[in-house]
Design an enzyme around this catalytic site. Structure first.
Site, mmCIF file in Angstrom:
data_model
loop_
_atom_site.group_PDB
_atom_site.id
_atom_site.type_symbol
_atom_site.label_atom_id
_atom_site.label_comp_id
_atom_site.label_asym_id
_atom_site.label_seq_id
_atom_site.Cartn_x
_atom_site.Cartn_y
_atom_site.Cartn_z
ATOM 1 N NE ARG A 39 0.225 1.377 3.430
ATOM 2 C CZ ARG A 39 1.148 2.267 3.687
ATOM 3 N NH1 ARG A 39 2.424 1.923 3.751
ATOM 4 N NH2 ARG A 39 0.854 3.534 3.881
ATOM 5 N N GLY A 40 0.278 2.419 -0.059
ATOM 6 C CA GLY A 40 1.067 3.639 -0.215
ATOM 7 C C GLY A 40 1.188 3.939 -1.707
ATOM 8 C CB ALA A 41 0.574 7.083 -3.564
ATOM 9 C CE LYS B 60 -5.063 5.959 4.529
ATOM 10 N NZ LYS B 60 -6.026 5.098 3.812
ATOM 11 C CG ASP C 243 -2.941 8.226 -1.202
ATOM 12 O OD1 ASP C 243 -2.799 8.722 -0.056
ATOM 13 O OD2 ASP C 243 -2.644 7.053 -1.484
HETATM 14 O O1 MRU Z 1 -4.423 3.466 2.393
HETATM 15 P P1 MRU Z 1 -2.929 3.575 2.270
HETATM 16 O O2 MRU Z 1 -2.193 2.980 3.421
HETATM 17 O O3 MRU Z 1 -2.429 3.098 0.930
HETATM 18 O O4 MRU Z 1 -2.690 5.136 2.327
HETATM 19 C C1 MRU Z 1 -1.397 5.672 2.268
HETATM 20 C C2 MRU Z 1 -1.380 7.123 2.438
HETATM 21 O O5 MRU Z 1 -2.380 7.779 2.576
HETATM 22 C C3 MRU Z 1 -0.056 7.771 2.316
HETATM 23 O O6 MRU Z 1 -0.010 8.912 3.120
HETATM 24 C C4 MRU Z 1 0.072 8.149 0.847
HETATM 25 O O7 MRU Z 1 0.050 7.033 0.009
HETATM 26 C C5 MRU Z 1 1.171 9.019 0.521
HETATM 27 S S1 MRU Z 1 2.640 8.360 0.591
HETATM 28 C C6 MRU Z 1 3.619 7.585 0.114
#
Ligand code: MRU
Length: 360
Positions: free
Chosen positions: A53-55, A255, A244
């Site tokens: 997970r994470g963008a 988030k 994201d």
């Molecule tokens: O739902 P997730 O865990 O994929 O959400 C991740 C986030 O909201 C991060 O802050 C976002 O992807 C930015 S960072 C690399």
């Protein structure tokens, strides 16, 4: 980044070039489990259940998902089918769609027999570029932290609040919001990260606290509602979060809960920075048009954790049958953002962000 003495990335291609290894983030912080993904369907499933997970990481993993599809059957129809399946996994992080379009654009022009090698090479390139971008964001953000440290007369640590996990676990290495923290830490600047737990899935408590701890960066876990109070008390010097998707108006989708932190920061004169690579910018939408993922109500009514007796378990928090809503992201308007930390340096506002990325 480090876990103990070992350097890790979040994903790597196996020597057989037929499978991908990833860190299973649903097992952290209690166990470091590496999973092998050998098919496009396994990659899509891993993104859906948030094993990855994470963008930036979602984008790079999806690119490898296309490469696995091309190794199996490099036909046009399989390329389309793989891209369609992967793009249906999560709706908000634009890096997913950016990576899939980049893979498709490059592959459709090639004859099917050439696609296998090209797809792997391009997926690897996306991952390597992501590492370089994260490191460059880190350098840009280190400047901001360093200036703050000088202003404090180096008398105490720079206290940085972050939300969710935008560290190396959310990318390939370094991270986005935490890249400046790692760079500052390595440069000998005293930093302390205030980590929002980030309900409902607690990526702050389980992932950010884990990776900062494993790398030796001082940090303090707080409940989501504590940030505003700590800002009023003068205990937070800076906020740095990831994104994201950043819209053409500079609005930042991140988030759920990011917006409230930005409001509190604005009210207390605490600078609020967003660190993101250009692959997180979507010049085609405004903030209010960004699709917000709505996740299962069970993530709100229940909580997962480690039991000494039973390992990882799920516990009920709310009365059975309680209705719950679970929007996973929110949108922070550009007026609350002090600057964007990108691979091409700091952009103080959206006009400057456009000048940093004229290619669009
Ligand atoms: O739902 P997730 O865990 O994929 O959400 C991740 C986030 O909201 C991060 O802050 C976002 O992807 C930015 S960072 C690399």
């Amino acid at each position: 980044m480090r876990i103990g003495a070992e350097h890790y990335r979040t994903l790597w291609l196996n020597a057989d070039q037929r499978s991908l290894d990833v860190i299973d983030q649903t097992e952290l912080p209690h166990a470091l489990v590496i999973r092998t993904l050998a098919t496009t369907e396994e990659v899509a499933g891993a993104i859906e259940v948030m094993m990855v997970r994470g963008a930036p990481l979602i984008g790079a993993t999806a690119a490898y998902g296309i490469a696995l599809a091309m190794a199996e059957d490099p036909s046009d129809s399989n390329l389309d089918a793989a891209a369609t399946r992967l793009s249906a996994t999560r709706p908000t992080a634009v890096n997913l769609f950016w990576a899939l379009h980049r893979m498709q654009r490059a592959l459709v022009g090639e004859k099917p027999p050439e696609r296998r090698q090209l797809a792997y090479a391009l997926a690897e390139q996306i991952a390597m570029e992501s590492v370089a971008q994260s490191e460059a964001m880190g350098v840009a953000g280190q400047e901001v932290i360093s200036r703050r440290w000088q202003a404090l007369g180096r008398a105490r640590s720079v206290n940085i609040l972050t939300h969710c996990n935008a560290g190396w676990l959310a990318a390939i290495d370094w991270g986005t919001a935490l890249a400046p923290v790692y760079k500052a830490h390595e440069a000998g600047i005293a930093v302390r990260v205030f980590v929002d737990e980030t309900r409902p899935r607690n990526q702050g408590a389980s992932l950010t606290a884990f990776e900062l701890g494993a790398h030796g960066v001082p940090h303090t876990l707080i409940v989501d509602n504590a940030g505003g109070h700590l800002m009023q008390q003068g205990e937070i010097d800076l906020c740095i979060v990831g994104a994201d998707r950043v819209g053409a108006d500079g609005a930042v989708c991140n988030k759920i809960g990011t917006y409230l932190k930005a409001l509190a920061a604005y009210d207390n004169g605490v600078p609020f920075y967003v660190a993101m690579p250009s692959s997180s910018i979507d010049w085609n939408v405004k903030g209010e048009e960004i699709p917000i993922e709505e996740r299962s109500a069970r993530e709100v009514t229940h909580i997962r954790g480690l039991s000494a007796e039973h390992g990882q378990i799920e516990l009920a928090l709310a009365p059975e049958g309680t209705a719950a809503r679970n929007p996973a992201f929110d949108v922070t308007p550009a007026r609350l953002v002090s600057g964007y930390l990108t691979e091409r340096g700091l952009a103080p506002d959206v006009e400057s962000l456009r000048r940093h990325f004229p290619e669009g």
